[in-house]
Design an enzyme around this catalytic site. Structure first.
Site, PDB file in Angstrom:
ATOM      1  N   ASP A  54      35.884  42.406  25.510  1.00  0.00           N
ATOM      2  CA  ASP A  54      35.707  41.747  24.224  1.00  0.00           C
ATOM      3  C   ASP A  54      36.180  42.711  23.139  1.00  0.00           C
ATOM      4  O   ASP A  54      35.822  43.894  23.158  1.00  0.00           O
ATOM      5  CB  ASP A  54      34.212  41.447  24.018  1.00  0.00           C
ATOM      6  N   ASN A  66      18.720  49.762  37.349  1.00  0.00           N
ATOM      7  CA  ASN A  66      17.816  50.907  37.187  1.00  0.00           C
ATOM      8  C   ASN A  66      16.439  50.513  36.645  1.00  0.00           C
ATOM      9  O   ASN A  66      15.737  51.337  36.072  1.00  0.00           O
ATOM     10  CB  ASN A  66      18.457  51.973  36.288  1.00  0.00           C
ATOM     11  N   HIS A  92      28.261  32.383  25.942  1.00  0.00           N
ATOM     12  CA  HIS A  92      26.995  32.968  25.497  1.00  0.00           C
ATOM     13  C   HIS A  92      26.543  32.446  24.133  1.00  0.00           C
ATOM     14  O   HIS A  92      25.465  32.815  23.670  1.00  0.00           O
ATOM     15  CB  HIS A  92      27.161  34.489  25.449  1.00  0.00           C
ATOM     16  N   ASP A  93      27.376  31.660  23.463  1.00  0.00           N
ATOM     17  CA  ASP A  93      26.994  31.112  22.156  1.00  0.00           C
ATOM     18  C   ASP A  93      26.570  29.656  22.246  1.00  0.00           C
ATOM     19  O   ASP A  93      26.252  29.043  21.220  1.00  0.00           O
ATOM     20  CB  ASP A  93      28.189  31.184  21.181  1.00  0.00           C
ATOM     21  N   ASP A 150      37.290  38.441  19.472  1.00  0.00           N
ATOM     22  CA  ASP A 150      36.125  37.856  18.807  1.00  0.00           C
ATOM     23  C   ASP A 150      36.478  37.394  17.394  1.00  0.00           C
ATOM     24  O   ASP A 150      37.116  38.136  16.631  1.00  0.00           O
ATOM     25  CB  ASP A 150      35.036  38.946  18.722  1.00  0.00           C
ATOM     26  N   GLU A 198      39.140  33.774  20.384  1.00  0.00           N
ATOM     27  CA  GLU A 198      37.956  32.936  20.202  1.00  0.00           C
ATOM     28  C   GLU A 198      38.224  32.028  19.001  1.00  0.00           C
ATOM     29  O   GLU A 198      37.697  32.251  17.905  1.00  0.00           O
ATOM     30  CB  GLU A 198      36.702  33.798  19.956  1.00  0.00           C
TER      31      GLU A 198
END
Ligand code: NOJ
Length: 568
Positions: free
Chosen positions: A99, A24, A335-336, A196, A275
């Site tokens: 997650d 969008n 992503h870390d 997490d 994790e």
């Protein structure tokens, strides 16, 4: 015999929703964007998706500070958009896991807003409160772990940012509320959860202070300056000592059992991946988590044959020692973490090494997790203007460096750019138009797009190039899917002394596959004597060789070649 549960043979693909596809034109990824890319994901050949948090969040920690556990962040769409996504993913045989952030909520979550109002409200005991900071504990993101809430005249504890207060898991109401949220998404049909930061859920009840002579910013700086092995070892010990009282409590085991029991009530082999790299969280192999990540592999500074062999030997021995043997789970990026292409590169052969490491990940025993963008060779993008950083852990550190540690702004900006996780979270690069096709041209994307989208690092162009990284991943994934040995076979190291190449077998009663990964620019001539086997028929080669059989006694490997061959 029961067929294997789906998550043992699946290849997972992590989607970072904010950076995947913007439908969008607001510069932020969203569910309609993801749904529109499901055909792409199906054609890639992966089997399951892990979504980083998609819940409402003030985004102090990019969605890991949740303010509503059973809702969808408005910038990502509506609950109906989520349902459409899930249905469409399932229609393509793609499983979906979410997650689950148990340790903390956002400080804007209604639970915390209520809890901080007074010392006797119904949620007064939902978080961890103290009259004065009871010790010197640090938050791993932003300094002191105890933050004052003037409304109630007390301090609350947070392992992560002060905008992420820790829940009090001793309180049964907290557990109940969280389990309700867990069921909410399971009822909608999601296939499991990535858990997490589970290690941080409980703290040492004695509140033992740490004994490191530094605070968090000082320790970060100390680690960056550590160059010799002795200094690096000391830095590592400091990190451990600073946080050892704040995680890995044995109380976690009954909690994980409880959560596992909830998942087991549902049909369809719903699964949990923690994790954490601690195999203890798999319980007896059947009563806690289904998987934990092999982070020791991902955290290697360099991937070498000797280090991979050592890693596999240790991990597999521990997994096999569980009463019900555990299943391995490998990843090289998320992503870390600095992107595979960058962090395991040597500056000269990054592309070759990225291909080898993809072959490693997809041939080692266990369930592999890929991170979005690695399949097109996306690399880290350093954002050296601190004003553009969105990872508040890095903006905090930049501020500390310039205001407390006396580091000149330019050097501090460079350090922040290198340590921030923003560098590996930039938008997915779909094509060579402006903004890499993530958002329309002229839209300001939430993080800058890596300009290398215009140099071939994008999906569209690579789709047409038979030799591209994308087609390399597709071929690898296809090879794996066709091979029972690669999916489920036993692992056996060959040539355990080889320094330049890695050689191992994967075998089931019906198939034996040889994997050879040459981590060197030198050509290799390798011979094997294996009972009952004479030839190797290539199933996959990064060097584009055909399927011509090779005598097992004499196999040539090109520089940096990955070869997967079936033995006969
Ligand atoms: C681990 C997540 O992967 C990371 O991104 C996050 O910052 C922390 N947990 C806190 O939730």
């Amino acid at each position: 015999m029961n067929p294997l549960p789906w998550w043992k043979t699946a290849v997972f693909y992590q989607i970072y929703p904010r950076s995947f596809a913007d439908s969008n034109a607001d510069g932020i990824g969203d569910f309609p964007g993801i749904t529109a890319k499901l055909d792409y994901l199906q054609s890639l050949g992966i089997d399951a998706l892990w979504l980083s948090p998609h819940f409402p969040s003030p985004n102090w920690d990019c969605g890991y500070d949740i303010s509503g556990y059973t809702e969808v962040a408005p910038e990502y769409g509506t609950l109906d958009d989520f349902k459409t996504f899930l249905q469409e993913a399932h229609a393509r045989n793609l499983k979906v896991i979410l997650d689950l952030v148990l340790n903390h909520t956002s400080d804007e979550h209604p639970w915390f807003l209520e809890s901080k109002q007074s010392r006797n409200n119904p949620k007064a005991d939902w978080y961890v409160w103290a009259d004065t900071p009871p010790n010197n504990w640090q938050s791993c993101f932003d300094g002191d772990a105890w933050t004052y809430a003037p409304e109630r005249g007390q301090y609350y504890y947070h392992y992560f940012m002060k905008q992420q207060p820790d829940l009090n898991w001793e309180n049964p109401q907290v557990k109940q509320a969280m389990w309700d949220a867990v069921r909410f998404w399971l009822d909608l049909g999601v296939d499991g959860y990535r858990l997490d930061a589970i290690g941080t859920i409980y703290e040492d009840p004695a509140l033992t202070p740490h004994n490191v002579p530094l605070n968090l910013a000082g320790l970060r700086r100390f680690s960056e300056d550590a160059k010799t092995p002795a200094q690096k070892k000391r830095a590592e010990k400091y990190w451990y000592d600073m946080f050892c009282h704040q995680w890995a409590s044995p109380k976690l085991h009954p909690l994980m059992k409880e959560l596992r029991a909830i998942l087991d009530e549902y049909e369809g082999d719903r699964m949990l991946v923690g994790e954490d790299d601690n195999i203890d969280y798999m319980g007896n192999g059947a009563d806690e988590l289904h998987l934990v990540f092999n982070f020791p592999l991902m955290k290697l500074e360099r991937i070498t044959p000797a280090l991979v062999r050592k890693n596999q030997k240790e991990r597999l021995a521990r997994l096999n020692a569980l009463p019900t043997p555990g299943w391995a789970c490998n990843t090289l990026g998320n992503h870390d973490r600095s992107r595979i292409y960058t962090c395991y590169g040597d500056g000269l052969h990054n592309a070759e090494l990225a291909r080898l490491n993809a072959a490693l990940l997809l041939t080692l025993p266990g369930t592999p997790f890929l991170y979005n963008g690695e399949e097109i060779g996306m690399s880290d993008y350093l954002i050296t203007d601190p004003a553009l950083l969105r990872d508040t852990m890095a903006t905090w550190y930049y501020q500390q460096m310039t205001e407390e540690l006396g580091i000149p702004p330019q050097e501090a900006a460079q350090r922040a750019a290198e340590m921030t996780r923003d560098k590996n979270r930039t938008p997915m690069q779909w094509n060579s138009t402006a903004n890499g096709g993530f958002s329309p041209a002229k839209v300001q994307t939430w993080l800058p797009v890596n300009p290398n989208y215009a140099e071939g690092v994008n999906v569209r162009e690579q789709q047409d190039q038979p030799e591209s990284m994308l087609n390399y991943y597709k071929r690898l994934l296809h090879t794996r899917k066709q091979s029972p040995a690669l999916q489920t076979g036993e692992y056996k190291t060959l040539h355990p002394q080889a320094q330049e190449y890695l050689a191992f077998l994967r075998h089931t009663p019906t198939q034996t596959v040889l994997v050879l990964l040459n981590y060197s620019p030198n050509r290799q001539q390798i011979g094997f004597r294996l009972p009952g086997k004479k030839t190797a028929r290539p199933l996959f080669s990064s060097a584009g060789r055909g399927s011509q059989e090779q005598p097992l006694g004499k196999i040539h490997l090109g520089a940096f070649e990955a070869l997967i061959a079936e033995l006969h």
